[in-house]
Design an enzyme around this catalytic site. Sequence first.
Site, PDB file in Angstrom:
ATOM      1  N   VAL A   1       0.698  -1.456  -0.112  1.00 53.91           N
ATOM      2  CA  VAL A   1      -0.400   0.227   0.403  1.00 53.91           C
ATOM      3  C   VAL A   1       0.809   1.221   0.202  1.00 53.91           C
ATOM      4  O   VAL A   1       0.448   2.426  -0.859  1.00 53.91           O
ATOM      5  CB  VAL A   1      -0.893  -0.265   0.893  1.00 53.91           C
ATOM      6  CG1 VAL A   1      -1.985   1.304   0.938  1.00 53.91           C
ATOM      7  CG2 VAL A   1      -2.332  -1.445   1.204  1.00 53.91           C
ATOM      8  N   CYS A   2       2.262   1.299   1.196  1.00 50.35           N
ATOM      9  CA  CYS A   2       2.797   2.702   0.802  1.00 50.35           C
ATOM     10  C   CYS A   2       3.377   2.669  -0.432  1.00 50.35           C
ATOM     11  O   CYS A   2       3.757   3.862  -0.834  1.00 50.35           O
ATOM     12  CB  CYS A   2       3.840   2.308   1.708  1.00 50.35           C
ATOM     13  SG  CYS A   2       3.589   2.337   3.612  1.00 50.35           S
TER      14      CYS A   2
END
Length: 161
Positions: A53-54
């Site tokens: 996600v990052c």
Amino acid sequence: MASGPQLGSAAPDFTLPGGVLSGETFERADYRLSSARGRSVVLAFYPGDNTSVCTKQLCSYSSGMEAFEGLDADVWGISPQGVDSHESFARAFDLRMSLLADEGRETAKAYGVSAPGIGVRRAVFLIGPDGVLRWKHVALLGATFQSLTTLTDRLSGIKAA
């Protein structure tokens, strides 16, 4: 749990080591929030380099750097990993924003986004050119992030104010 700075208040100042990919060179420097006065700053706290996600979040912001530049805004990604980790992350995904190392999580604590177990909550703070906190979003669960469009719309409002 600390709630961090309130909207309309001065954003907590900090100095953190970091760097930015400029062509083939990763330019390391110390980043001090108060030194960015005169421009808006997007502080994007994220839990970790090279996580799914990052990576999506920072690639999204990196692809929109022209939009941020057009709004006189700097984008600083902040996570607990060290500068060496940030350099390899930036090189792997050609990230064009500055990545700052908050290894002791002191800055995350000042902004109320330090979390036991996960380290740092995914959060975005928009700071106006006057150093005042104009908008913030702190995720309870880290699976989603604020879109480039949301951030540029909010920044447009700051610039017009």
